[in-house]
Each structure stands twice: as C-alpha cells, then as structure tokens.
Scaffold this active site. Structure first.
Site, PDB file in Angstrom:
ATOM      1  CB  SER A 482      -0.932   0.010   1.213  1.00 50.17           C
ATOM      2  OG  SER A 482      -0.180   0.009   2.424  1.00 50.17           O
ATOM      3  CB  SER A 552      -1.510  -3.717  12.467  1.00 50.59           C
ATOM      4  OG  SER A 552      -1.571  -2.512  11.765  1.00 50.59           O
TER       5      SER A 552
END
Length: 641
Positions: A482, A552
């Site tokens: 990302s 995460s």
C-alpha cells in the site's frame, strides 16, 4: 394419577387471595427466601415436564394459561388425553416440534415457605453454553436421570459443569419411575453408578430421590408407589435446603460499587449489591484497589436507613471520609480485604462459534469491574466425558480449558470457590460486543504479586520536555504494497529536518530481530503487534515520536495498542490502497506467491484485513502522492502537539 385433561382442569384452583387482595398476597410473600435452581440432564429425561408439574402443583398457572395448556396438550402434546406439562416450559416453536429444550427457560413459582426461580436447561451437547448460563446463578441443581436409561454421557457432563460452577446442593432425581414399575433395585443401581462418578469429580454429597414428573410421585407429597423411599419429597427438600445468600452472609464483607450516588451537594454514597458478609454504621472499611480506609456512617435504601444490611441486599453506603471510590471499586471489611492481581490461572468455558485467539485482547467483566485481558494458549482442555486433560492450542465452542489470563491493570478478586461475584467473569469480543466466554479465577500467579512497578524520578513528561516535543505513535496500517513504509520513511525525514526526535519501527525490520520467532498465523500476528505496542510505549516514555509501519490487519489489536498509551498519543494512519492496486505493485512478489499457494495466511488473499473505522488520518494513495501524504501526516501530528 390418571386424571384426564377435563377432570384435572375441573379441580384446579389457584390461590384465591391473588384475585381477592393482591396487596395482601404480596405482603404475604414479601419476606420469603428465594431459591434459584436449575434442572439439567440428558435429552428427554423429563426436565420440562418436572417444571411444568411444579408450576401446576404450586397453583402458579392462571385460567388463560390452563386453557392454552389444555388446548396445546390435545393438539401437540405427547401424553394422550392427559396434560403435557412440558408445554408450560417449552415455549419455542422449534422446541415443541422436536420435543426438546433449546434455550434456557426461566420460571417463577412459590410455596407457603419459599419463592423459587427455576431454569430449565437444554440437554443437547451443542447447547452446553446455554446450560452454563442457567447454572451461573443457581443455588441448587436437579440432575434428572431417566430410570430406563441410567447414567448417560450428558448426565456426567452436566454434573461436572455444576460442580465446576460451584453448585454445592445437588439433587439426583431418578425420573420416570412409573415406567420401571417403581422398582427399588433400578433406583439403587442408578444411585450407586452415579455415586462412583460423583466421587471421581469431587462431588462429596448429593440427595437422591425416585420421582415421576408426569404422575407426580414424590414431587409435592410422598408417593404410595415407593413405600421403600423414606426421604423428603422434591418440594420439601427445595423448601428447606440452605440458600447461597445465607452462606454468603457469613463471609467477610464485600460490596462491588455499581455507581456513585450524588443527588445533591449534601449527599455522596456508593451503591451496589452486597456480594458477601454484612455491614452496619461504624464498621471500618477498605476501598480497593486504592487501599484507602474509612468507616461507614450510613446504610441507605429507598425505604430508609438500615441498622444492618447483609449479602443479597442492594444498598448505598456513606463514608466518614472523602476518599477515592468509583464504579468498579470494591468496598470490603478493613482488616480482611480481597486480593488484587493482574495475572491468573483461570478455567474458561468457551461460548462462541469463533474459537479463542490466544493473545487477542478481550474485555473482561468481573463484578462491576471491566478491564482489557488476554488469554494465553490453554494449558489443557477437559474431556468432561472421561475427565481426561487434553492438549490444545485454542478453545472451540463448548470447550472447557485451563489457561493463564492477564489483565491490563490490577483487578480486585477472590478465587471463584470462595466468591462467585469476585471470582466469576465473562469475556467480551471488543469488535462485536458479543460474550464469548465465561470463566472462573482459580488463583493469582506468583509473578503478579512479586513483580511491582519501580518508582523513578525522571518520568515521561520530563523526557518529553527535554526534547521539546509531545510523544506520539504514528501507527501506519494498510495492505502489503500500500505504501506504508515509503510514506513512513518520508514522514521521519521531514520530522528529522524539523529537529524532532523520532524512531521508525518497520514491520519487516522488526521480524529480523525482536519478532524473528513469530510466524504469520493469526495468533502470531497478534503477538507481533502486542510486542511492537509495548516497545512503542517504552519509546514514548522516553519522549520519542514513534513511527510504525505494520499491516496490523485486526482492528482489535490496533485498539489494544491504543489502550496502552495515554489518550491522544496514538494516531492511526490508514494507508487506504485498494487490493487491486497494491497487488499490481507487488514489489516483493508476495501476492504472486500467495495466489499460487506458496505463501499461506497472506493478508488480503487468504487472511482478512479489517480496515480502520475511524482513523485519525486516512491516505488515499490513488488520489495523492507519497510526498503530499507525508506533508498531511506531519501537519496533523504537529497540529495536535
């Protein structure tokens, strides 16, 4: 007893005082003691029928209910032309269709001597969690056994659960004696078999009685069909057995505070239900976890002040001194307070379809206290059919296991065997707010008592002051590819040029050292984030601005880290890049390996990613460049500083 529906209906008369003078009826019953009990056992042992019989014989059915029961017995009953008492309890359509109990059904009835709340618990193994719910508040358990079948697997399961939950009073009701011609040898053989099993799991005593819930033998009156039985009837026993509240009244005083009662400037009291013991004005008390002491000046109720209050009563108490006390505190007798700890051995009954994730943070509710807690990998699970201890990595639906449990702060507790209120807890999923487990604290771990915070002279405020900045954690989260690491690196360079003291924790770099022992399973990912969170907290204590770049993927784990830090110091930065875009970049070739099956548990492919709901910063990398994103993040950080 062979009355038909018509003759039974004709001679059925409820307590006329209810209709004549309801106030007098209520006064008559106001001061009776209350017994909570459960009926449990295997499927079709007659639990619902027994409760229906108790309701019927105690005249707790009104005319409209009796009319409905009569009609239902003719339509869907299983007893021919006689009343099917089970229909009074089996209220769900699915229960009536299958002839089984699914949910826990609570019913109230009373006799001249006592009031009762009975929970009809399901017998099927898949509804064990429902049975645990019903047993959690019970003083007594009626374990039914079909006289034709004897001791079954579910009989042993429910007996073990009752013992585990701490029910001391157990009635072994050998039901359907009418179907074995009231044979004493059958009864004696079942009692002998059950006694052997009961001793093996620690049940020291129980009361056995031969009954027929359908025919009414030994329910309210002694049966002429069992002249060989000299014990009490079921109702006689229920009326005379010692209730839990009377036992709790003899224990040291404990009052978990539910709320602070402050109606005006002249009154400040602390309200709650007395769990154990008694209290009166003048008693010396201690408030935990603060440890502050004072004395009771008043014991207040809606009807006025009391000279003394005991376990089971809801009261408001006032202190002689202005000391810290709030919801979650526990007021106790001063010279014999409960313990405080943050690490325990616990027994857990798992209630959720989703399995336990060791290391994941759950809400733990203990009395009026609520804290964040994590459960370690179970030491073992218990096979309740054989009592064998079995190795396990997690807990699945209806599993019972022993595991270490850690809370994020000290809680006030007592072992469950001594105090149900301060020893029994539930676990709640932080994302769904669903109750996922019920548990019992067995004891605190020695390390929780031996490891203490060391006082230091230079604290986090002074560290930050020396660096002339506010500590913070910039928590970058997003899919692999990302752009987290790229943007995080740009943010640190900008802050460095501004003479800010920073440290960048990158997901890949941390796995080369601190977390090199962890894989990519769900449990390992949780532990990976927990460790990073603890390191980040230490770095903010040193006054640093910490920048982390981790996938995460789980919301609960990011919230776990947020909870570690003072309010406002956790800044969640969501690098919102669509999976299609991130996969197209695939700088490290990871998506290709995941698609081919070479790389398991890869986020976005065969492992989920839970996007942040309300991040402090959201970066859409399809709209702005990494440089613009870094500028936005720095401005957000310094604007909060």
């Amino acid at each position: 007893m062979t009355d038909t529906i018509e003759t039974a209906e004709a001679r059925y008369v409820t307590d006329s005082l209810i209709a004549e003078d309801i106030d007098a009826y209520l006064v008559q019953h106001e001061h009776k003691t209350m017994l909570r009990f459960i009926t449990c056992g295997s499927v079709d042992d007659g639990k619902s029928t027994l409760i229906g019989r108790l309701l019927y014989d105690s005249k707790m059915i009104f005319e409209d209910q009796l009319d409905a029961l009569t009609a239902d017995s003719k339509k869907v009953g299983t007893q021919g032309q006689e009343i099917d008492f089970a229909l009074l309890v089996d209220g769900l359509a699915a229960e009536r269709e299958q002839g089984i109990t699914i949910d826990v059904a609570y019913r109230f009835f009373n006799t001249e001597k006592r009031k009762f709340i009975v929970a009809d618990c399901p017998g099927h193994e898949q509804y064990t969690r429902n049975m645990v719910t019903g047993a959690s508040t019970a003083d007594l358990a009626v374990i039914l056994i079909d006289a034709r079948k004897g001791v079954l697997v579910q009989t042993r399961r429910h007996s073990y659960l009752c013992h585990l939950i701490g029910i001391k009073n157990i009635v072994l009701a050998v039901n359907k004696m009418d179907l074995v011609d009231y044979d004493q040898a059958v009864f004696d053989g079942i009692v002998k078999d059950y006694a052997e099993f009961a001793r093996s799991i620690g049940i020291d005593s129980f009361t056995a009685m031969p009954i027929s819930g359908f025919k009414g033998d030994n329910i309210t009156t002694p049966s002429a069909n069992t002249p060989w039985y000299k014990g009490p009837t079921l109702v006689e026993h229920l009326e005379t057995v010692e209730v839990l509240s009377s036992v709790d009244a003899d224990k040291p005083f404990r009052l978990p505070v539910q709320w602070v009662n402050r109606p005006n400037l002249d009154f400040r009291g602390f309200s709650g239900l007395i769990a154990t013991g008694s209290v009166k004005p003048g008693d010396k008390i201690r408030v935990l976890p603060s440890g502050k002491t004072s004395a009771i000046t008043r014991v207040v109720t809606y009807d006025g002040d009391l000279d003394e209050a005991v376990a089971g009563q809801s009261v408001t108490v006032c202190f002689e001194d202005e000391i810290d006390c709030s919801r979650g505190s526990v007021i106790s007798v001063a010279d014999n307070p409960p313990q405080t700890a943050d690490q325990f051995e616990s027994t857990i009954v798992w209630l959720a379809d989703e399995a336990l994730v060791p290391g994941r943070a759950y809400w733990l509710k203990l009395g009026t206290q609520q804290v964040s807690a994590t459960v370690a990998e179970p030491k073992y699970t218990v096979n309740v059919n054989t009592m064998e201890h079995m190795a396990a990595k997690t807990l699945d639906l209806n599993a019972i296991g022993v595991a270490e449990l850690t809370t994020d702060k000290q809680v006030v507790f007592e072992p469950y065997a001594d105090n149900r209120t301060l020893g029994g807890f539930i676990l709640i999923d932080k994302m769904t707010n669903a109750t996922v487990a019920a548990g019992m604290l067995n004891f605190s771990l020695r390390r929780s008592q031996n490891v203490h915070w060391q006082a230091v002279d230079i604290d986090r405020k002074q560290h930050a002051g020396l660096k002339n900045q506010k500590p913070a954690v910039l928590w970058f989260t997003g899919l692999s590819g990302s752009g987290k690491s790229t943007i995080a690196n740009m943010v640190e360079k900008k802050l460095h040029r501004m003479n800010r003291h920073t440290f960048l924790l990158d997901g890949d770099n941390v796995r080369h050292g601190l977390n090199k022992d962890l894989g990519f399973t769900e449990a390992d990912r949780i532990e990976n984030i927990r460790r990073v969170g603890e390191v980040s907290k230490l770095m903010t204590d040193a006054g640093l601005i910490v920048i982390t770049a981790f996938i995460s993927p789980f919301q609960a784990d990011r919230e776990m880290v947020r909870a570690m830090l003072p309010e406002g110091e956790f800044i969640e930065v969501f690098i919102d890049t669509p999976l299609k875009v991130a996969e197209a970049r695939d700088v490290k070739g990871l998506y290709k390996k995941a698609r081919s099956g070479e790389l398991k548990n890869f986020t976005g492919i065969d492992s989920p990613y839970e996007a942040p709901r309300n991040p402090e910063v959201r970066i859409d990398t399809t709209v702005i460049s990494p440089e613009e994103a870094a500028e936005l993040i720095v401005n957000t950080l310094l604007g909060d500083a």
